[in-house]
Design an enzyme around this catalytic site. Structure first.
Site, short mmCIF file in Angstrom:
data_model
loop_
_atom_site.label_atom_id
_atom_site.label_comp_id
_atom_site.label_asym_id
_atom_site.label_seq_id
_atom_site.Cartn_x
_atom_site.Cartn_y
_atom_site.Cartn_z
N GLU A 199 0.98 -1.23 0.10
CA GLU A 199 0.00 -0.09 0.19
C GLU A 199 0.84 1.04 0.10
OE1 GLU A 199 -2.94 -0.10 -0.59
OE2 GLU A 199 -3.54 -2.19 -0.32
N HIS A 328 -15.38 -8.48 -9.16
CA HIS A 328 -14.82 -7.74 -10.41
C HIS A 328 -15.67 -7.89 -11.70
CE1 HIS A 328 -11.29 -7.92 -7.50
NE2 HIS A 328 -11.02 -6.74 -8.07
#
Length: 470
Positions: A199, A328
């Protein structure tokens, strides 16, 4: 889950496909597939992906053969010696990562693992310490310390005031000055530690291109952001780096440890490749109108079997519709970005390791998997030059700055895993594990009618088969 989150959406997906085609046509594309692919600004992208999978396929077949043979020792007749692996035995609902079966299938089970989580707990690690260590890693590459706004805006632990809070780690760019932040329910574990590094890669990418016009404040392509996060985690996760920061005592690399660590990484990253490729190939086929509505589910499982050598836990039927159970698919998020990231991160890693003097491709005793670019300003400066471009140039220009290459290639990934591939080939011969799988897929109707899709085939190591062929 598949029944409730997938099949129930069939009518909605048909509407979605119609609207997707209309949107593509309004933007002068023949289908939604071409509209998605256009974002990568490279007419050769599909060909590049086919070439990449031809190169990776032999390695994946060896990994699949070893895993199937190992699991068979536990599950017996539940697994055939030459068929697809039942996906529910691979430790992940989608069989997109197999890392949860690592302990069950470890090449050298008597070789102690690093035990990082236990050591972190013993050393009283906190979420803040993990983030500070990650920041120090990036600063060691000649990048700036994080702005104060990051520490003020970020949630690095789950709030305790009872509010609803989505714990999935996410890096945010607020497009104002240097306002960036991470939202993450950090736990004191090895997995969280590497997620922090990933991240933080997004955060530093945001900061490095923050001076670009707003239209260019994005990754060079959809896969770059994910690749950047992962490439720094590749260094941070090495035993060498763990030893440097005091989380690993008395570290001495040897072949068995090397094989174990490469195997764990392969279960996470290599097993993912055919899954991600087939998921978007399937959707391209739907967008292009190449699949009839009564074959939606059949084609999905056929492509998954052909690409990954897996099968669903129970018989799935024409009337089912399982693909939209993957977030998704239902959320209209192309998956190619993750596939591209899994390829690019190894290209980035190899080039950075050479710049850092941590890897010599001409030295057989030099291992790309053991490279740690920590404290290499030369590697860091090359990253800074590439990342600061954002989206202002075509992505091959950005790729060329760091790697000297203008196309994606699996060669760096194959170099990274070469010791494991050699070991797998030898081990599979010793145990007699069969390489490849014969097709078991049949398209059945719940009414009892049977409609085979394609002829049964046996995939063997010496025959190159395009993953996308159906």
């Amino acid at each position: 889950w598949y029944d409730l989150a997938g099949t129930a959406t069939r009518k909605d997906l048909e509407t979605y496909l119609q609207l997707n085609k209309e949107a593509a046509n309004l933007n002068n594309f023949t289908s939604g597939a071409e509209m998605w692919l256009n974002d990568y600004e490279d007419d050769t992208l599909e060909v590049q992906l086919e070439n990449i999978f031809e190169e990776i396929r032999p390695f994946y077949l060896q990994l699949h053969a070893y895993v199937r043979h190992s699991l068979k020792q536990t599950y017996g007749e539940e697994i055939s010696e030459d068929g697809p692996i039942p996906m529910h035995l691979l430790g992940n609902m989608w069989a997109q990562s197999w890392v949860n079966i690592y302990d069950q299938t470890t090449p050298y089970p008597n070789k102690q693992s690093k035990g990082l989580t236990k050591e972190m707990l013993a050393q009283n690690y906190t979420a803040l310490k993990m983030f500070k260590l990650a920041e120090e890693f990036y600063v060691s590459l000649n990048m700036s310390a994080l702005p104060q706004a990051f520490w003020e805006l970020s949630y690095i632990e789950k709030p305790t005031d009872g509010r609803e809070f989505i714990c999935h780690g996410f890096a945010n760019d607020f497009f104002k000055n240097s306002d960036v932040a991470i939202k993450m329910c950090t736990r004191i574990s090895a997995e969280s530690f590497f997620t922090v590094f990933h991240e933080m890669g997004h955060i530093y990418y945001y900061l490095l291109y923050k001076n670009q016009p707003i239209a260019y404040r994005d990754g060079a392509n959809h896969g770059f952001h994910e690749a950047v996060g992962d490439v720094f985690a590749l260094s941070a996760s090495t035993s060498k780096h763990m030893h440097k920061i005091g989380l690993l005592k008395n570290y001495e690399p040897d072949e068995e440890t090397r094989v174990n660590e490469l195997y764990r990484t392969a279960l996470r990253k290599v097993a993912f490749l055919p899954f991600s490729y087939s998921l978007d190939q399937y959707r391209w086929a739907l967008f292009r109108g190449e699949v009839k509505s009564d074959e939606y589910n059949c084609k999905f499982w056929q492509m998954r079997e052909s690409a990954s050598g897996i099968k669903p836990p129970v018989q799935r039927y024409k009337e089912d519709f399982d693909a939209p159970a993957k977030y998704h698919v239902s959320a209209d998020v192309e998956y190619l970005r993750y596939l591209v990231a899994h390829i690019l991160q190894f290209q980035f890693h190899k080039s950075a390791c050479i710049l850092a003097g941590e890897y010599d491709p001409n030295n057989p005793n030099s291992y790309l998997s053991e490279c740690d670019i920590y404290q290499s300003t030369k590697a860091g400066n090359a990253f800074k030059e590439m990342l600061s471009m954002g989206l202002s140039k075509p992505w091959p220009d950005a790729l060329e700055i760091l790697t000297g290459q203008r196309t994606m290639s699996a060669s760096a990934l194959m170099e990274y895993f070469k010791p494991l591939q050699d070991w797998l080939e030898k081990k599979n011969k010793e145990t007699g594990a069969q390489v490849g799988w014969k097709s078991e897929f049949k398209c059945l109707s719940k009414s009892g009618a049977e409609k085979p899709i394609g002829a049964g085939i046996i995939i063997v190591l010496f025959v190159t088969i395009c993953v996308g062929m159906v």
